[in-house]
Design a protein around this motif. Sequence first.
Motif, PDB file in Angstrom:
ATOM      1  N   UNK A  74      37.538  15.800  -6.210  1.00  0.00           N
ATOM      2  CA  UNK A  74      38.346  16.167  -5.603  1.00  0.00           C
ATOM      3  C   UNK A  74      39.016  14.942  -4.828  1.00  0.00           C
ATOM      4  N   UNK A  75      39.065  14.356  -5.995  1.00  0.00           N
ATOM      5  CA  UNK A  75      40.433  13.258  -6.814  1.00  0.00           C
ATOM      6  C   UNK A  75      41.184  13.454  -7.894  1.00  0.00           C
ATOM      7  N   UNK A  76      42.457  13.324  -7.207  1.00  0.00           N
ATOM      8  CA  UNK A  76      43.511  13.161  -8.480  1.00  0.00           C
ATOM      9  C   UNK A  76      43.919  12.336  -9.578  1.00  0.00           C
ATOM     10  N   UNK A  77      44.128  11.020  -8.789  1.00  0.00           N
ATOM     11  CA  UNK A  77      44.512   9.715  -9.124  1.00  0.00           C
ATOM     12  C   UNK A  77      42.733   8.955  -8.383  1.00  0.00           C
ATOM     13  N   UNK A  78      42.404   7.741  -9.515  1.00  0.00           N
ATOM     14  CA  UNK A  78      42.116   6.776  -8.784  1.00  0.00           C
ATOM     15  C   UNK A  78      42.382   5.231  -9.961  1.00  0.00           C
ATOM     16  N   UNK A  79      42.738   4.122  -9.362  1.00  0.00           N
ATOM     17  CA  UNK A  79      43.081   3.270  -9.042  1.00  0.00           C
ATOM     18  C   UNK A  79      42.589   2.288  -8.670  1.00  0.00           C
ATOM     19  N   UNK A  80      42.513   1.834 -10.058  1.00  0.00           N
ATOM     20  CA  UNK A  80      41.089   0.391  -9.284  1.00  0.00           C
ATOM     21  C   UNK A  80      41.926  -0.531  -9.948  1.00  0.00           C
ATOM     22  N   UNK A  81      42.490  -2.340  -9.128  1.00  0.00           N
ATOM     23  CA  UNK A  81      42.871  -3.318  -9.956  1.00  0.00           C
ATOM     24  C   UNK A  81      41.893  -4.016 -10.014  1.00  0.00           C
ATOM     25  N   UNK A  82      41.565  -4.986 -10.324  1.00  0.00           N
ATOM     26  CA  UNK A  82      40.691  -6.436 -10.722  1.00  0.00           C
ATOM     27  C   UNK A  82      39.311  -6.208  -9.920  1.00  0.00           C
ATOM     28  N   UNK A  83      38.758  -5.126  -9.610  1.00  0.00           N
ATOM     29  CA  UNK A  83      37.097  -5.173  -9.461  1.00  0.00           C
ATOM     30  C   UNK A  83      36.296  -4.561 -10.136  1.00  0.00           C
ATOM     31  N   UNK A  84      36.273  -4.296 -11.102  1.00  0.00           N
ATOM     32  CA  UNK A  84      35.222  -3.735 -12.240  1.00  0.00           C
ATOM     33  C   UNK A  84      34.245  -4.663 -13.119  1.00  0.00           C
ATOM     34  N   UNK A  85      35.235  -5.882 -12.940  1.00  0.00           N
ATOM     35  CA  UNK A  85      34.622  -7.158 -13.742  1.00  0.00           C
ATOM     36  C   UNK A  85      33.193  -7.879 -12.574  1.00  0.00           C
ATOM     37  N   UNK A  86      32.994  -7.147 -11.357  1.00  0.00           N
ATOM     38  CA  UNK A  86      31.976  -6.943 -10.517  1.00  0.00           C
ATOM     39  C   UNK A  86      30.525  -6.118 -10.818  1.00  0.00           C
ATOM     40  N   UNK A  87      30.738  -5.046 -11.703  1.00  0.00           N
ATOM     41  CA  UNK A  87      30.214  -4.270 -12.373  1.00  0.00           C
ATOM     42  C   UNK A  87      29.295  -4.509 -13.206  1.00  0.00           C
ATOM     43  N   UNK A  88      28.220  -4.250 -14.047  1.00  0.00           N
ATOM     44  CA  UNK A  88      27.865  -4.364 -14.957  1.00  0.00           C
ATOM     45  C   UNK A  88      27.365  -3.414 -15.815  1.00  0.00           C
ATOM     46  N   UNK A  89      27.002  -2.072 -15.406  1.00  0.00           N
ATOM     47  CA  UNK A  89      27.245  -1.021 -16.239  1.00  0.00           C
ATOM     48  C   UNK A  89      28.213  -0.281 -15.810  1.00  0.00           C
ATOM     49  N   UNK A  90      29.078  -0.607 -17.107  1.00  0.00           N
ATOM     50  CA  UNK A  90      30.927   0.186 -17.085  1.00  0.00           C
ATOM     51  C   UNK A  90      29.926   1.846 -16.987  1.00  0.00           C
ATOM     52  N   UNK A  91      29.581   2.484 -18.353  1.00  0.00           N
ATOM     53  CA  UNK A  91      29.007   3.573 -18.173  1.00  0.00           C
ATOM     54  C   UNK A  91      29.218   4.312 -17.778  1.00  0.00           C
ATOM     55  N   UNK A  92      28.246   3.838 -16.890  1.00  0.00           N
ATOM     56  CA  UNK A  92      28.120   4.583 -15.362  1.00  0.00           C
ATOM     57  C   UNK A  92      29.318   4.123 -14.120  1.00  0.00           C
ATOM     58  N   UNK A  93      29.309   3.699 -13.757  1.00  0.00           N
ATOM     59  CA  UNK A  93      30.466   3.426 -12.771  1.00  0.00           C
ATOM     60  C   UNK A  93      31.676   4.700 -13.247  1.00  0.00           C
ATOM     61  N   UNK A  94      32.313   4.173 -14.304  1.00  0.00           N
ATOM     62  CA  UNK A  94      32.747   5.765 -15.267  1.00  0.00           C
ATOM     63  C   UNK A  94      32.366   6.783 -15.313  1.00  0.00           C
ATOM     64  N   UNK A  95      31.017   6.668 -15.458  1.00  0.00           N
ATOM     65  CA  UNK A  95      30.469   8.643 -15.457  1.00  0.00           C
ATOM     66  C   UNK A  95      31.043   8.668 -13.941  1.00  0.00           C
ATOM     67  N   UNK A  96      30.769   8.292 -13.069  1.00  0.00           N
ATOM     68  CA  UNK A  96      31.098   8.193 -12.085  1.00  0.00           C
ATOM     69  C   UNK A  96      32.840   8.176 -10.622  1.00  0.00           C
ATOM     70  N   UNK A  97      33.258   7.561 -11.709  1.00  0.00           N
ATOM     71  CA  UNK A  97      34.539   8.189 -11.684  1.00  0.00           C
ATOM     72  C   UNK A  97      34.748   9.543 -12.216  1.00  0.00           C
TER      73      UNK A  97
END
Length: 294
Positions: A112-135
């Motif tokens: 449903x989204x064309x562009x995801x922009x995320x500035x200095x948020x992901x350092x608070x996420x421990x499971x990067x592969x999982x969050x990127x799969x959600x993106x």
Amino acid sequence: MDPLFDPRQVRRAFSRAARGYDAAAALQAEVRARLLESLEYLDDRVPSVVLDIGSGTGHASAAMKKRWPKAQVLALDLALPMLRESRRQAGWWKPFNRVCADARALPLAEGSVDVIFSNLCLQWVEDLPAVFAGFRRVLKPDGLLLCTSFGPETLVELRDAFGRVDAEPHVSPFASIARFGDALVAAGFRDPVLDRDLFTLTYPDLPALMHELRAIGATNALASRRRSLTGRARFAAAAAAYEPLRDGAGRLPSSWEVIYAQAWSPAPGAPIREGGHEVAAVPLSQIPIRRRQP
């Protein structure tokens, strides 16, 4: 496995910091400006839906709404007070929608989204592969992901100073640029491009640095953190351990490593690696159905 971060503490810290965040977040503003420049990679494409994850006080959301007035811009943040502050940026001439949600569980439809922009948020996420799969799930095919995070050289001076006087960690671990890239590939993103900057900020003393960290919400949110306050003796010992690092101007340095990443979502059906296996999702419309004749 025990969680690395306490998401409730992350929410509380950024909620408390919301009102004064902009006055303290000079580095975050500089990184945001550099990441916004990467939108040029879209060339003349005009997105319909843009998602700003970890939107904070809404400056990036407002900038993208100004760039694409007809686009639907969604500002998403874990801390409701941050979204309330973002109303200052969302005037009647450039309104954007605000969503209080967790980056780890996006409440948006697939593709449903064309562009995801995320500035200095992901350092608070421990499971990067999982969050990127959600993106990747919410991005349309050939959608653009632009994001930044802090790298492992961030606050090394502070980490070392407290590490000399306390066995308990005071600074979060940060993912390396290699781990960041591996997580993008594991989630199935294509053509990832990564870069890094190293900034050095200076402070008159350790209390000034700690005050700024609290002002931007960057407090200790480790699940394993000591729940009591740091004692005066321990803090004084950490300050003494920091003292030899003063520069020629008599100020204490603080390193901040910033990782920049750009990647594109793949065509439908491209696999995501989960648990060592490739898992593919194919739209029902693309599955041929042979109907039996009566």
